[in-house]
Enzyme design. Structure first.
Site, PDB file in Angstrom:
ATOM      1  N   LYS A 174      14.085  33.244 -10.950  1.00 11.43           N
ATOM      2  CA  LYS A 174      13.815  34.286  -9.952  1.00 11.43           C
ATOM      3  C   LYS A 174      12.706  35.193 -10.477  1.00 11.43           C
ATOM      4  CE  LYS A 174      15.032  38.399  -8.943  1.00 11.43           C
ATOM      5  NZ  LYS A 174      13.739  38.811  -8.363  1.00 11.43           N
ATOM      6  N   GLY A 227      13.104  43.242 -18.252  1.00  9.88           N
ATOM      7  CA  GLY A 227      12.879  44.261 -17.232  1.00  9.88           C
ATOM      8  C   GLY A 227      13.439  45.595 -17.674  1.00  9.88           C
ATOM      9  N   SER A 228      13.867  46.376 -16.701  1.00  4.37           N
ATOM     10  CA  SER A 228      14.305  47.742 -17.009  1.00  4.37           C
ATOM     11  C   SER A 228      15.700  47.754 -17.630  1.00  4.37           C
ATOM     12  CB  SER A 228      14.310  48.573 -15.732  1.00  4.37           C
ATOM     13  OG  SER A 228      15.246  48.045 -14.826  1.00  4.37           O
ATOM     14  N   GLY A 232      19.066  45.650 -16.561  1.00  2.00           N
ATOM     15  CA  GLY A 232      19.759  44.928 -17.638  1.00  2.00           C
ATOM     16  C   GLY A 232      21.236  45.296 -17.689  1.00  2.00           C
ATOM     17  N   GLU A 248      15.573  41.497 -22.682  1.00  2.00           N
ATOM     18  CA  GLU A 248      14.456  42.223 -23.297  1.00  2.00           C
ATOM     19  C   GLU A 248      14.177  43.419 -22.409  1.00  2.00           C
ATOM     20  OE1 GLU A 248      13.511  41.757 -26.147  1.00  2.00           O
ATOM     21  OE2 GLU A 248      14.393  39.786 -26.488  1.00  2.00           O
ATOM     22  N   CYS A 282       5.980  46.451 -22.058  1.00  2.00           N
ATOM     23  CA  CYS A 282       7.159  46.963 -22.775  1.00  2.00           C
ATOM     24  C   CYS A 282       6.786  47.339 -24.198  1.00  2.00           C
ATOM     25  CB  CYS A 282       8.297  45.955 -22.760  1.00  2.00           C
ATOM     26  SG  CYS A 282       7.867  44.350 -23.405  1.00  2.00           S
ATOM     27  N   GLU A 382      11.021  55.971 -21.052  1.00  2.00           N
ATOM     28  CA  GLU A 382       9.975  54.982 -20.774  1.00  2.00           C
ATOM     29  C   GLU A 382       9.307  55.318 -19.446  1.00  2.00           C
ATOM     30  OE1 GLU A 382      10.957  50.817 -19.719  1.00  2.00           O
ATOM     31  OE2 GLU A 382       9.550  50.257 -21.288  1.00  2.00           O
TER      32      GLU A 382
HETATM   33  N1  LIG Z   1      10.513  45.493 -20.425  1.00  2.00           N
HETATM   34  C1  LIG Z   1       9.596  45.132 -19.557  1.00  2.00           C
HETATM   35  O1  LIG Z   1       8.749  44.288 -19.824  1.00  2.00           O
HETATM   36  C2  LIG Z   1       9.618  45.718 -18.209  1.00  2.00           C
HETATM   37  C3  LIG Z   1      10.188  46.943 -17.967  1.00  2.00           C
HETATM   38  N2  LIG Z   1      10.149  47.466 -16.722  1.00  2.00           N
HETATM   39  C4  LIG Z   1      10.730  48.804 -16.530  1.00  2.00           C
HETATM   40  O2  LIG Z   1      11.449  48.790 -15.327  1.00  2.00           O
HETATM   41  C5  LIG Z   1      11.038  49.824 -14.473  1.00  2.00           C
HETATM   42  C6  LIG Z   1      11.196  49.406 -13.037  1.00  2.00           C
HETATM   43  O3  LIG Z   1      10.494  48.206 -12.752  1.00  2.00           O
HETATM   44  P1  LIG Z   1      11.162  47.119 -11.799  1.00  2.00           P
HETATM   45  O4  LIG Z   1      10.195  46.191 -11.263  1.00  2.00           O
HETATM   46  O5  LIG Z   1      11.962  47.842 -10.750  1.00  2.00           O
HETATM   47  O6  LIG Z   1      12.022  46.319 -12.867  1.00  2.00           O
HETATM   48  P2  LIG Z   1      13.456  45.691 -12.752  1.00  2.00           P
HETATM   49  O7  LIG Z   1      14.046  45.692 -14.105  1.00  2.00           O
HETATM   50  O8  LIG Z   1      14.237  46.294 -11.650  1.00  2.00           O
HETATM   51  O9  LIG Z   1      13.150  44.166 -12.317  1.00  2.00           O
HETATM   52  C7  LIG Z   1      12.862  43.137 -13.220  1.00  2.00           C
HETATM   53  C8  LIG Z   1      13.394  41.825 -12.644  1.00  2.00           C
HETATM   54  O10 LIG Z   1      14.812  41.865 -12.554  1.00  2.00           O
HETATM   55  C9  LIG Z   1      15.245  41.635 -11.222  1.00  2.00           C
HETATM   56  N3  LIG Z   1      16.477  42.396 -11.042  1.00  2.00           N
HETATM   57  C10 LIG Z   1      16.593  43.751 -10.935  1.00  2.00           C
HETATM   58  N4  LIG Z   1      17.887  44.080 -10.798  1.00  2.00           N
HETATM   59  C11 LIG Z   1      18.605  42.937 -10.842  1.00  2.00           C
HETATM   60  C12 LIG Z   1      19.993  42.614 -10.746  1.00  2.00           C
HETATM   61  N5  LIG Z   1      20.913  43.559 -10.616  1.00  2.00           N
HETATM   62  N6  LIG Z   1      20.375  41.320 -10.818  1.00  2.00           N
HETATM   63  C13 LIG Z   1      19.463  40.351 -10.974  1.00  2.00           C
HETATM   64  N7  LIG Z   1      18.125  40.577 -11.047  1.00  2.00           N
HETATM   65  C14 LIG Z   1      17.708  41.854 -10.992  1.00  2.00           C
HETATM   66  C15 LIG Z   1      14.064  42.056 -10.383  1.00  2.00           C
HETATM   67  O11 LIG Z   1      14.095  41.471  -9.109  1.00  2.00           O
HETATM   68  C16 LIG Z   1      12.922  41.539 -11.231  1.00  2.00           C
HETATM   69  O12 LIG Z   1      12.779  40.138 -11.062  1.00  2.00           O
HETATM   70  C17 LIG Z   1       9.625  50.116 -14.917  1.00  2.00           C
HETATM   71  O13 LIG Z   1       9.256  51.403 -14.595  1.00  2.00           O
HETATM   72  C18 LIG Z   1       9.701  49.890 -16.388  1.00  2.00           C
HETATM   73  O14 LIG Z   1      10.182  51.057 -17.013  1.00  2.00           O
HETATM   74  C19 LIG Z   1       9.600  46.782 -15.676  1.00  2.00           C
HETATM   75  C20 LIG Z   1       9.022  45.569 -15.852  1.00  2.00           C
HETATM   76  C21 LIG Z   1       8.962  44.957 -17.146  1.00  2.00           C
HETATM   77  O1  LIG Z   2       6.136  43.800 -21.610  1.00  2.00           O
HETATM   78  C1  LIG Z   2       6.599  43.178 -22.557  1.00  2.00           C
HETATM   79  C2  LIG Z   2       5.936  41.956 -23.027  1.00  2.00           C
HETATM   80  C3  LIG Z   2       4.605  41.951 -23.142  1.00  2.00           C
HETATM   81  C4  LIG Z   2       3.955  40.750 -23.456  1.00  2.00           C
HETATM   82  C5  LIG Z   2       4.651  39.628 -23.639  1.00  2.00           C
HETATM   83  S1  LIG Z   2       3.861  38.142 -23.918  1.00  2.00           S
HETATM   84  O2  LIG Z   2       3.534  38.084 -25.323  1.00  2.00           O
HETATM   85  O3  LIG Z   2       2.668  38.093 -23.095  1.00  2.00           O
HETATM   86  O4  LIG Z   2       4.768  37.080 -23.541  1.00  2.00           O
HETATM   87  C6  LIG Z   2       5.990  39.654 -23.559  1.00  2.00           C
HETATM   88  C7  LIG Z   2       6.641  40.821 -23.255  1.00  2.00           C
END
Ligand SMILES: NC(=O)C1=CN([C@@H]2O[C@H](COP(=O)(O)OP(=O)(O)OC[C@H]3O[C@@H](n4cnc5c(N)ncnc54)[C@H](O)[C@@H]3O)[C@@H](O)[C@H]2O)C=CC1
Ligand SMILES: O=Cc1ccc(S(=O)(=O)O)cc1
Length: 481
Positions: A174, A227-228, A232, A248, A282, A382
């Site tokens: 997904k 994701g967030s 998580g 992560e 991240c 964050e």
């Molecule tokens: N660690 C990272 O790489 C990331 C962190 N974030 C953080 O998250 C915040 C919000 O961004 P969002 O796009 O809303 O991220 P999100 O964490 O809500 O979404 C990430 C993924 O998880 C899915 N998802 C969300 N809730 C879920 C659930 N309950 N069950 C199954 N799947 C679920 C979403 O559809 C998406 O595919 C950002 O402001 C940032 O702080 C966002 C993207 C990447």
């Molecule tokens: O946002 C977190 C993050 C950033 C980069 C990568 S990758 O090395 O491009 O896979 C993974 C996670």
């Protein structure tokens, strides 16, 4: 083509609801990137059934045959790299050069696991019985759910999907509904690579419609998510206690600037680490802990460097920062800029950009706050945007104490030429990735990746050879005649 479907049991199919959702370019909302299947629990169940049905034959296939699928998928990615990178920029905004780099690393990830996965073996153990051999073997888990975000819509899912598949699992993937097109392209790559029907299934849709149907399904043996922290936690609560999870999550990554640092290099690390990808990584740098005696000189150089950054549509030549990826992210960043103005001194930037190049997109100027308390919200939470909090420190001990004083521990960097500081920092910092005179961002396909504290939820690392471990379970065999 602007209409995209799910990929289930080897077929491209519309959502059971018949509904779709649209994704628009965050640099220019007038541009439609595509319409995607608005899936619900029925589509998720079809994908899980398809993955379950495909599992016995896929796990029985020789690893070398599974590897061929990944290698051919990598070749397909290379062959289509220019178009894929363009689509990636159009759907989530990062500059084209970064999108090209990501597609290249995605192909590299598929090739890496095609090789490494074939030698992910068990061990033999000395036996206390001459007629008995004792060994362990790695076996796949079954159906794995891959849930990925929009910031790296190719490389993050690739480093989950490739190790899952090479070890004999089947996948329901997904992608984020804010970057679904790159997810569609990954499914195309694996289909072109010859993945048998049902081995890789793609379901697009909003988290609220498909989330728990996917994570709570008893047939799903493992969930790997980036994701967030909030999402998580929700996923963690929804899974059965026998379902393995790998999460992560966020970061609040520090760069420490010591009194002996090469300040031009330190500024480079701050700008690249904090602002590339418009701060939406991240591993992005968000806190600069700078020793007081060099703080004024460092900030002066930083502001001079920021003034030269080009902020525009990522498809334009020479762009340093694209837009924020979503309206939600844009509003979040603007909200934190207001919070920052109450808590600290805004030294530069931080305006929402309007005007000819920006009026239809989610553009903000990168911002630097100085005089930030280590306990301010902008120093603890964050933000996921181009916002740097500069915090004064008295020396190494103060820097390390403040660097460690957040709930997170994903990536951390130090700028110094002193080997004593380097040695102590690598020992003292509570962080899954540690960089010396390099940016907090950027990690290699062949090295482990994951966080300390609230940045990761389990001991299973992603990436590198150890990235295979999450997707297998160990069986210990005692075999006598
Ligand atoms: N660690 C990272 O790489 C990331 C962190 N974030 C953080 O998250 C915040 C919000 O961004 P969002 O796009 O809303 O991220 P999100 O964490 O809500 O979404 C990430 C993924 O998880 C899915 N998802 C969300 N809730 C879920 C659930 N309950 N069950 C199954 N799947 C679920 C979403 O559809 C998406 O595919 C950002 O402001 C940032 O702080 C966002 C993207 C990447
Ligand atoms: O946002 C977190 C993050 C950033 C980069 C990568 S990758 O090395 O491009 O896979 C993974 C996670």
């Amino acid at each position: 083509m602007t209409e995209y479907r799910n990929f289930i049991a080897g077929e491209w199919c519309a959502a059971a609801s018949g509904q779709s959702f649209e994704r628009r370019n965050p640099a220019d909302e007038r541009e439609l990137v595509g319409r995607f299947a608005a899936s619900d629990a029925r589509d998720v169940q079809a994908a899980i059934s398809s993955a379950s049905a495909a599992f016995p034959a896929w796990r029985a296939l020789a690893p070398a045959k599974r590897a061929q699928v990944l290698t051919r998928a990598a070749a397909w990615l290379d062959a289509h790299a220019a178009d894929l990178a363009r689509d990636l920029t159009r759907e989530m905004g990062k500059p084209l050069a970064l999108a090209q780099d990501e597609i290249a690393r995605t192909a590299q990830t598929f090739r890496f696991y095609a090789v490494e996965g074939q030698t992910h073996t068990g061990e033999t153990f000395p036996s206390d019985d001459p007629d008995m051999v004792v060994y362990s073997q790695r076996e796949p888990l079954g159906v794995v759910a891959v849930i990925s975000p929009w910031n790296f819509p190719a490389s993050i899912p690739a480093r989950k999907i490739a190790p899952a598949l090479i070890t004999g699992n089947t996948v329901v993937f997904k992608p984020s509904s804010d970057a679904p097109l790159t997810g569609v392209h990954l499914a195309e790559a694996l289909a072109a690579g010859g993945a048998p029907a049902g081995v890789l299934n793609l379901v697009t849709g909003r988290a609220g419609d498909v989330g728990s149907a996917l994570t709570a399904a008893p047939e799903v043996r493992a969930v790997t998510f980036t994701g967030s922290t909030a999402a998580g936690e929700q996923i963690h609560r929804s899974v059965a206690f026998t379902t393995r999870t790998q999460m992560e999550l966020g970061g609040k990554n520090p760069l420490i600037v010591m009194e002996d640092a090469d300040l031009d290099q330190a500024v480079d690390l701050a700008v690249k680490g904090g602002f590339s990808l418009t701060g939406q990584a991240c591993t992005g740098t968000s806190r600069i802990l700078v020793v007081k005696q060099v703080r004024a000189a460092f900030v002066e150089k930083l502001l001079a460097r920021m003034a030269k950054l080009k902020i525009a549509n990522g498809l334009q030549a020479g762009v340093d920062l694209g837009p924020l990826a979503t309206r939600k992210q844009y509003e979040t960043v603007l909200r934190y800029l207001e919070i920052g103005k109450q808590e600290a001194k805004l030294a530069a930037g931080g305006r929402a950009l309007t005007g000819p190049d920006h009026e239809h997109g989610f553009f903000v100027e990168p911002a630097v706050f100085t005089d930030v308390s280590p306990h301010a919200r902008i120093a603890q939470e964050e933000i996921f945007g181009p916002v740097l909090a500069v915090i004064d420190v008295d020396g190494y001990q103060d820097a390390i104490a403040k660097a460690n004083d957040t709930p997170y521990g994903l990536s951390a960097a130090i700028a110094t030429r002193n080997p004593r500081y380097v040695h102590d920092f690598c020992r003292d910092i509570q962080s899954g990735t540690v960089k010396v005179n390099r940016t907090t961002t950027g990690n290699l396909t062949n090295a482990p990746f994951g966080g300390y504290k609230a940045s990761s939820s389990s001991g299973f690392r992603e990436s590198g050879r150890v990235g295979l471990d999450f997707f297998t379970q160990t069986k210990t065999v005692y075999r006598a005649f």
